[in-house]
Scaffold this active site. Structure first.
Site, short mmCIF file in Angstrom:
data_model
loop_
_atom_site.label_atom_id
_atom_site.label_comp_id
_atom_site.label_asym_id
_atom_site.label_seq_id
_atom_site.Cartn_x
_atom_site.Cartn_y
_atom_site.Cartn_z
N ASN A 296 -5.06 5.79 -6.53
CA ASN A 296 -5.81 6.40 -5.42
C ASN A 296 -4.98 7.40 -4.63
OD1 ASN A 296 -4.14 4.81 -3.78
ND2 ASN A 296 -5.69 3.21 -3.54
N GLU B 74 0.85 -1.19 0.00
CA GLU B 74 0.00 0.00 0.00
C GLU B 74 0.88 1.25 0.00
OE1 GLU B 74 -3.25 0.06 -0.26
OE2 GLU B 74 -3.47 -2.12 -0.21
#
Length: 384
Positions: free
Chosen positions: A271, A161
């Protein structure tokens, strides 16, 4: 009984015969037991015969190395298979997000050999490396090992991430020996995808039939994301076939594959924007025969992973309207559009097997690099 001097001569001759035998096998310079005015040179066989002729003896020194070894107790060297290195053990302490990715052999998955993957915590003291998935580490470290870490063991911080979606924990500052993430400056970098050489069959690439101009599939829509804001401006100037919960149009895996391959352009919007953070949103469209329109790190950073002519960057255009105009132009000019696929003559897009590729690459790294290593300040490196 022989005279003492005869016995002495025989002893000297026997000693010299032994030296001749050894030197004839190993081709070494004689040590010079005799000092009788005889010059010993590098030709051991001739020297031996010359001296023995003086002593009226016969000499034969044609014994082979193999025969010599068979008559001695010198052990033969071990072959590479006889001294095979034991398997490197990598312990997966916690499954990422609680989901197992399996413990398949690295030899078939990544062509990496000599690795043993396990989730058996009973092997903690034997494991050469232990993997810890960042998002699954308890804030108070209560789910970390309680036993002392063996001196030879590496602890690997593992995270795919971006920093925006990874909580920073001060207790992790100096806990690990190695890092593995999408970042190129990780100790064991594992990107979401990469380009590899195309086979002869793959070089003869045919662009899939196109039915739509621009598509986007998003699972995590937030109005605060940069990608959402850009999308809202872009759709004012061009139609986008958008899917996902936010648009009331969820699709399954097969529907996703069919949709993306049928679009001329796909919005590969990340994102969050961070260096090297290019996910499956980029590599899937490349593999499916669609031109990605990227929003993420700089064009320069993208070009460190994929060819410059294989994608369109939103930063190439001052406004979303000008990007829309360019996409419409490509829709009307097939020759210009095809230029985005010239890279397929040389490469194909590959995606990582999440989890398994990481474990195998981690194992390979530990197997090849046994020196000491420590991550002194994880937080500064990743979030700094």
């Amino acid at each position: 009984m022989s005279a003492p001097w005869i016995t002495a001569v025989k002893t000297v001759i026997v000693m010299f015969l032994l030296e001749c035998l050894i030197l004839s096998v190993y081709h070494l310079q004689p040590l010079g037991y005799f000092n009788q005015g005889v010059q010993i040179n590098n030709n051991t066989e001739e020297s031996c015969l010359h001296v023995l002729k003086m002593q009226n003896y016969m000499c034969t020194v044609n014994i082979t190395t193999e025969k010599f070894l068979m008559t001695t107790s010198v052990p033969k060297p071990l072959t590479s298979t006889e001294i095979e290195e034991p398997d490197t053990i990598v312990l997966i302490w916690m499954w990422p997000f609680g989901s197992s990715f399996g413990l398949g052999p690295c030899s078939s998955a990544s062509n990496i050999h000599g690795c043993r993957l396990t989730d058996d915590r009973g092997l903690f003291n034997e494991a050469h490396g232990v993997m810890f998935h960042h998002r699954d580490i308890s804030w108070d470290l209560s789910n970390m090992p309680k036993l002392p870490r063996p001196a030879f063991q590496k602890w690997i911080w593992w995270n795919m991430e971006s920093p925006t979606h990874s909580g920073q924990n001060p207790l992790l500052k100096e806990l690990f020996n190695l890092t593995s993430s999408y970042r190129r400056d990780s100790d064991i970098p594992v990107p979401y995808g990469w380009l590899s050489d195309a086979t002869e069959v793959e070089k003869n690439y045919t662009i899939p039939k196109k039915e739509k101009l621009v598509c986007w599939v998003v699972s995590n829509y937030s109005p605060n994301h940069k990608r959402s804001q850009y999308f809202n401006e872009l759709v004012k100037h061009i139609n986008v076939d958008a899917h996902g919960r936010h648009f009331g149009s969820s699709i399954n895996h097969n529907e996703y594959l069919n949709l993306v391959s049928s679009c001329k352009f796909y919005l590969s919007f990340e994102n969050s924007v961070h260096r090297d953070y290019m996910t499956e949103k980029l590599f899937n469209p490349l593999a499916l025969g669609t031109v990605p329109v990227v929003l993420g790190p700089t064009r320069e950073n993208y070009e460190q992973f994929i060819p410059s002519e294989s994608f369109i960057h939103v930063d190439d255009f001052p406004t979303p309207k000008e990007l829309a105009d360019h996409l419409k132009l490509m829709d009307q000019n097939e020759d210009l559009y095809r230029q985005y696929f010239t890279w397929r003559e040389h490469f194909v897009s590959k995606g990582a097997l999440f989890g398994l590729d990481h474990a195998c690459r981690i194992c390979e790294h530990i197997r090849k690099n046994k020196h000491y290593r420590v991550v002194k300040d994880l937080n500064s490196w990743y979030w700094g």
